[in-house]
Design a protein around this motif. Sequence first.
Motif, short mmCIF file in Angstrom:
data_model
loop_
_atom_site.label_atom_id
_atom_site.label_comp_id
_atom_site.label_asym_id
_atom_site.label_seq_id
_atom_site.Cartn_x
_atom_site.Cartn_y
_atom_site.Cartn_z
N LYS A 131 -9.39 13.09 -1.20
CA LYS A 131 -8.32 12.53 -2.24
C LYS A 131 -7.26 11.56 -1.68
CE LYS A 131 -9.76 15.21 -5.68
NZ LYS A 131 -10.16 14.51 -6.94
N ARG A 132 -7.13 10.74 -2.25
CA ARG A 132 -6.14 9.54 -1.72
C ARG A 132 -4.88 10.11 -1.34
NH1 ARG A 132 -5.50 4.34 -5.39
NH2 ARG A 132 -3.42 4.06 -5.46
N GLU A 133 -4.19 10.91 -2.53
CA GLU A 133 -2.91 11.17 -2.28
C GLU A 133 -2.85 12.19 -1.05
OE1 GLU A 133 -4.76 11.56 -5.06
OE2 GLU A 133 -3.57 10.22 -6.41
N ARG B 193 -8.88 10.02 4.90
CA ARG B 193 -9.80 10.03 3.51
C ARG B 193 -11.00 10.44 3.69
NH1 ARG B 193 -10.02 8.79 -1.35
NH2 ARG B 193 -9.69 6.87 -2.23
N PHE C 206 -10.46 2.30 3.46
CA PHE C 206 -9.69 2.90 2.27
C PHE C 206 -8.24 2.40 2.40
CE2 PHE C 206 -13.25 5.56 3.02
CZ PHE C 206 -13.73 5.76 1.75
N SER C 207 -7.98 1.92 3.62
CA SER C 207 -6.28 1.73 3.71
C SER C 207 -5.73 0.79 2.77
CB SER C 207 -6.06 1.45 5.10
OG SER C 207 -6.62 0.21 5.41
N LYS D 237 -14.93 -0.43 -4.79
CA LYS D 237 -14.30 0.90 -5.07
C LYS D 237 -15.45 1.98 -5.36
CE LYS D 237 -10.89 3.03 -7.93
NZ LYS D 237 -10.05 3.05 -9.11
N GLU E 38 -2.72 9.94 2.12
CA GLU E 38 -1.44 9.28 2.26
C GLU E 38 -0.54 10.55 2.94
OE1 GLU E 38 -0.09 7.68 -1.36
OE2 GLU E 38 -1.76 6.30 -1.36
N TYR F 202 -5.59 6.57 8.52
CA TYR F 202 -5.73 6.70 6.99
C TYR F 202 -7.17 6.86 6.77
CZ TYR F 202 -5.31 5.93 2.05
OH TYR F 202 -5.48 6.07 0.79
N GLU G 103 -4.91 -0.35 -9.15
CA GLU G 103 -5.67 -1.14 -8.33
C GLU G 103 -5.89 -2.39 -8.94
OE1 GLU G 103 -7.63 0.10 -5.95
OE2 GLU G 103 -6.79 2.28 -5.99
N GLU H 206 -6.34 0.34 -0.28
CA GLU H 206 -6.29 0.78 -1.69
C GLU H 206 -4.87 1.20 -2.45
OE1 GLU H 206 -8.84 4.00 -1.72
OE2 GLU H 206 -7.44 5.34 -0.33
N SER H 207 -3.95 1.21 -1.45
CA SER H 207 -2.72 1.65 -2.04
C SER H 207 -1.53 0.72 -0.94
CB SER H 207 -2.30 3.05 -2.35
OG SER H 207 -2.27 3.68 -0.97
#
Lengths: 307, 190
Positions: free
Chosen positions: B47-49, B42, A48-49, B123, B52, B38, B113, A51-52
């Motif tokens: 959730k991605r936010e 996940r 996933f790393s 994805k 992070e 990371y 993306e 992805e942003s």
Amino acid sequence: MKEYDRTICFNHDIDNLLKGEQENIRENNSPEYDELLELANTLRETDFSTESDAKEKIWHNLRSNHQVKSLWFKQKGDFTMKKLFKQYRPGYIMGVGALIAVLAVTFIFPGTMEAVANNIAKVFKVGKGVTIIQTDGESRPAPLLSKEQLSSEKVKVAVEGENSETNSDSQVKDIIHKSIAEAQKAVDFKVLVPEYLPTGYTLKEAKTMELVGADINSEEAKSSRYYLTVKFAGQEKDITVFYRLVNEETAYETGTENEIEAVKINDTIGAWEDSGHLIWEQDGVSYNMICKGISKEEAVKIAKSFK
Amino acid sequence: MEKAYITSLHKENSSLVKAKVKSEDFAQVYDDYYKRIYNYMRYRLGKRELAEELTSQVFERSFRKLKSYNPEKASFAAWIFAIAHNTVTDFYRARRRKYWVSLEAIWDKVSPEPGPEEVAVKKEEREKILKALSSLEEREREIIAMKFAGGLKNTTIAELMGLTDSNVGVILYRSMKKLQKELKGKGMGS
């Protein structure tokens, strides 16, 4: 093959897979077993790393923090820094940063984030559950997050009734009670209410929380019974009282640059801050009262009347 | 070097294994562990936010605690994943206290993306995995996260979670079967 043996083989094969030693993985397995190994491989390859661009952003923030820290070591010496960061664990710093937005909304002591990096003027311990650190606010280095980052407009507050953002099985739900008697059933402490309120103020609502989907016997579910918020409405702004059962789980620290004054409330000492905020503890419960526009004397009178 | 293989299935950076890590080496630490931490976040948070944000917290904590890392006691991987584990625990605790506020707005300018079809398929696959993971119990999800995102050995996972090695193995096997079943229900998997 017995289930237990299959478990051992599976774990062994997964370790080989993760080490990149596919040649050591057993062959001639059942189709179900191979499917599991295939899934393990999919998980291994799922990344996933990418992805942003968070990697760069986080590193940039870390470097900024490092600079602040270095500055502090030069200015204040190693001991002070260690002491500060012992009190404010890094995770807590982020939490406190987040808390600032709540403070801005609810008018609780402002300046918590800065408190981390400021000179400590006074430390108030209110009962067993709350520590307030007053700082002098002079010659401080930049906060760990910029003021722009911390501005309440930019920070999304988890508002009442809104679901949490995680995929956890349990969700926090606010429960609004029409009476104190009803709210009493939802918490694990005796709910006291003020016998005295300024003219025109009446009970508006009492709010507790419930964890939907959580095991009723879980620690998570139990801790939801430690908190209560009661609001009184009147001609001026609402008077809001946050109740917490005092224990290790609910204890917290906060900071302010404003002057804190010790006030006597029955047999205990509370902390008053001039913007209209009073904290005290009584019979194992911590009270946190927000009363904008109300004088210290009036606030203390309300606090003393909790029965 | 040998110590790292006891606790991690990844080849660890030798400078992180043999000696105490210095602040100036932290760029290397970040580079070596970012992906694993990371992905762990996940897997655990979905959730991605949030992933992070908590990843950021893990590295902040690690940096500040760097002096306390003792290579005689644990591998660096075990040490940093203990911090990651605690960060998630603290997050849930903070959420319980209702003082949780998302700082996602800080990163509200997240890059869009990329568009190629292959990426879109990947994805979609990842989203299905996350959805399936969310159907597992917290402990099951954590073990899978530590195993596949963290690349940790069962002994390390057991130590971090207060379980026995064989417990971890059994839970992992059962969790994978549950996950497989869930993914099949979503039209993914064999």
